[in-house]
Scaffold this motif. Structure first.
Motif, mmCIF file in Angstrom:
data_model
loop_
_atom_site.group_PDB
_atom_site.id
_atom_site.type_symbol
_atom_site.label_atom_id
_atom_site.label_comp_id
_atom_site.label_asym_id
_atom_site.label_seq_id
_atom_site.Cartn_x
_atom_site.Cartn_y
_atom_site.Cartn_z
ATOM 1 N N UNK A 1 2.140 14.220 -4.827
ATOM 2 C CA UNK A 1 2.433 12.783 -4.745
ATOM 3 C C UNK A 1 2.417 12.399 -3.268
ATOM 4 N N UNK A 2 1.472 11.538 -2.884
ATOM 5 C CA UNK A 2 1.262 11.220 -1.475
ATOM 6 C C UNK A 2 1.880 9.866 -1.122
ATOM 7 N N UNK A 3 2.656 9.853 -0.039
ATOM 8 C CA UNK A 3 3.309 8.641 0.451
ATOM 9 C C UNK A 3 2.804 8.345 1.862
ATOM 10 N N UNK A 4 2.479 7.089 2.118
ATOM 11 C CA UNK A 4 2.140 6.683 3.485
ATOM 12 C C UNK A 4 3.411 6.187 4.151
ATOM 13 N N UNK A 5 3.771 6.781 5.292
ATOM 14 C CA UNK A 5 5.058 6.474 5.916
ATOM 15 C C UNK A 5 4.922 5.893 7.320
ATOM 16 N N UNK A 6 3.717 5.815 7.858
ATOM 17 C CA UNK A 6 3.561 5.324 9.215
ATOM 18 C C UNK A 6 3.420 3.822 9.273
ATOM 19 N N UNK A 7 3.379 3.306 10.485
ATOM 20 C CA UNK A 7 3.126 1.877 10.673
ATOM 21 C C UNK A 7 1.714 1.582 10.202
ATOM 22 N N UNK A 8 1.585 0.628 9.312
ATOM 23 C CA UNK A 8 0.297 0.350 8.670
ATOM 24 C C UNK A 8 -0.449 -0.727 9.440
ATOM 25 N N UNK A 9 -1.563 -0.328 10.078
ATOM 26 C CA UNK A 9 -2.418 -1.284 10.779
ATOM 27 C C UNK A 9 -3.285 -2.020 9.763
ATOM 28 N N UNK A 10 -3.531 -3.294 10.032
ATOM 29 C CA UNK A 10 -4.243 -4.110 9.058
ATOM 30 C C UNK A 10 -5.651 -3.584 8.787
ATOM 31 N N UNK A 11 -6.298 -3.005 9.801
ATOM 32 C CA UNK A 11 -7.656 -2.501 9.577
ATOM 33 C C UNK A 11 -7.684 -1.183 8.814
ATOM 34 N N UNK B 1 6.012 -6.960 6.925
ATOM 35 C CA UNK B 1 5.796 -8.386 7.163
ATOM 36 C C UNK B 1 5.125 -9.024 5.955
ATOM 37 N N UNK B 2 5.251 -10.349 5.872
ATOM 38 C CA UNK B 2 4.601 -11.071 4.782
ATOM 39 C C UNK B 2 3.085 -10.940 4.859
ATOM 40 N N UNK B 3 2.522 -11.068 6.059
ATOM 41 C CA UNK B 3 1.065 -11.013 6.187
ATOM 42 C C UNK B 3 0.528 -9.654 5.745
ATOM 43 N N UNK C 1 -2.174 -6.261 1.617
ATOM 44 C CA UNK C 1 -2.159 -5.123 0.704
ATOM 45 C C UNK C 1 -2.380 -5.591 -0.730
ATOM 46 N N UNK C 2 -1.760 -6.685 -1.110
ATOM 47 C CA UNK C 2 -1.926 -7.236 -2.457
ATOM 48 C C UNK C 2 -3.382 -7.583 -2.734
ATOM 49 N N UNK C 3 -4.007 -8.275 -1.792
ATOM 50 C CA UNK C 3 -5.401 -8.699 -1.995
ATOM 51 C C UNK C 3 -6.338 -7.500 -2.094
ATOM 52 N N UNK D 1 7.180 -12.793 -2.343
ATOM 53 C CA UNK D 1 6.833 -11.377 -2.471
ATOM 54 C C UNK D 1 6.716 -10.965 -3.937
ATOM 55 N N UNK D 2 7.641 -11.418 -4.746
ATOM 56 C CA UNK D 2 7.620 -11.051 -6.157
ATOM 57 C C UNK D 2 6.410 -11.622 -6.884
ATOM 58 N N UNK D 3 5.847 -12.697 -6.342
ATOM 59 C CA UNK D 3 4.701 -13.326 -7.003
ATOM 60 C C UNK D 3 3.366 -12.688 -6.632
ATOM 61 N N UNK D 4 3.352 -11.789 -5.650
ATOM 62 C CA UNK D 4 2.097 -11.166 -5.236
ATOM 63 C C UNK D 4 1.582 -10.233 -6.328
ATOM 64 N N UNK D 5 0.307 -10.340 -6.682
ATOM 65 C CA UNK D 5 -0.239 -9.467 -7.723
ATOM 66 C C UNK D 5 -0.584 -8.080 -7.193
ATOM 67 N N UNK D 6 -0.766 -7.155 -8.117
ATOM 68 C CA UNK D 6 -1.256 -5.796 -7.836
ATOM 69 C C UNK D 6 -0.323 -4.973 -6.956
#
Length: 218
Positions: free
Chosen positions: A66-76, A93-95, A100-102, A140-145
């Motif tokens: 089971x793999x977890x990503x734990x670092x700071x996630x860059x948008x690219x 952050x919201x952005x 991630x949702x999209x 946040x709760x309304x974001x799909x996927x």
């Protein structure tokens, strides 16, 4: 902690309550070390560098890990992380949540998310304050996927043990207010306080694996 990998594993797991899951932070450690730890029964592993994690995952594809990503996630890096990791601990952050949702929808994935909160001033870390999180919560709760499962926090450097315990209890209480299931908090230096406060995931690296090999990214 000294001793062999099996001795470190046995010593740590004997101290962790059954309600708490152990995330082995395998960043900087080779696939062979992950395989050895998996042989003792460890299933969940945390990585923070996509370029290191993907070949490691490929080499270990025969194991039910089971793999977890734990670092700071860059948008690219979002698309690659969404493809490679079913659980992401560092949505701060919201952005980033919206991105991630999209991308998850485009990729046909539904990752589990832990939202990173920052409950004390700390210029070295990101995360939502309690007020910011409540303000954005309905959106946040309304974001799909996405499956929002819990919160993640890290104590700033220099806090005394009682201050860390207070911080972790605040995070656990916030998790309960939001009716979430998971609280990822506690690392090698403060996992005992985190467990006392109600953590459901602790993240341990060198305490399990020993020092990182110099030939791998540190």
């Amino acid at each position: 902690m000294q001793g062999s990998a099996s001795e470190r594993w046995s010593a740590l797991t004997s101290q962790i309550p059954a309600r708490v899951r152990l995330l082995a932070v395998s960043k900087g450690h080779p696939a062979l070390a992950v395989r050895e730890l998996a042989g003792f029964g460890q299933q969940a592993f945390g990585e923070s560098r996509l370029q290191e994690a993907v070949p490691k995952q490929s080499e270990l594809a025969d194991l039910p890990l089971e793999w977890h990503f734990i670092g700071r996630l860059q948008k690219n890096k979002v698309r690659g992380v969404v493809r490679a990791f079913p659980v992401i601990h560092s949505i701060d952050s919201w952005s980033l949540a919206e991105r991630v949702s999209r991308i998850a929808a485009e990729e046909g994935r539904t990752p589990e998310l832990l939202l990173q909160v920052k409950l004390r001033p700390d210029p070295s870390k990101g995360g939502w304050s309690e007020t910011e999180l409540f303000d954005v919560w309905p959106r946040l709760l309304s974001l799909p996927s996405l499956r929002i499962r819990g919160l993640m926090t890290m104590a700033p450097q220099g806090l005394a043990s009682d201050e860390r315990l207070r911080l972790f209890r605040e995070c656990a209480a916030l998790k309960d207010q939001l009716e979430l299931q998971e609280c990822s908090m506690g690392m090698s230096g403060d996992w005992r306080e985190a467990v006392t406060a109600g953590s459901t995931w602790i993240r341990l690296g060198s305490a399990l694996f020993g020092p990182r090999p110099a030939s791998l990214p540190g």
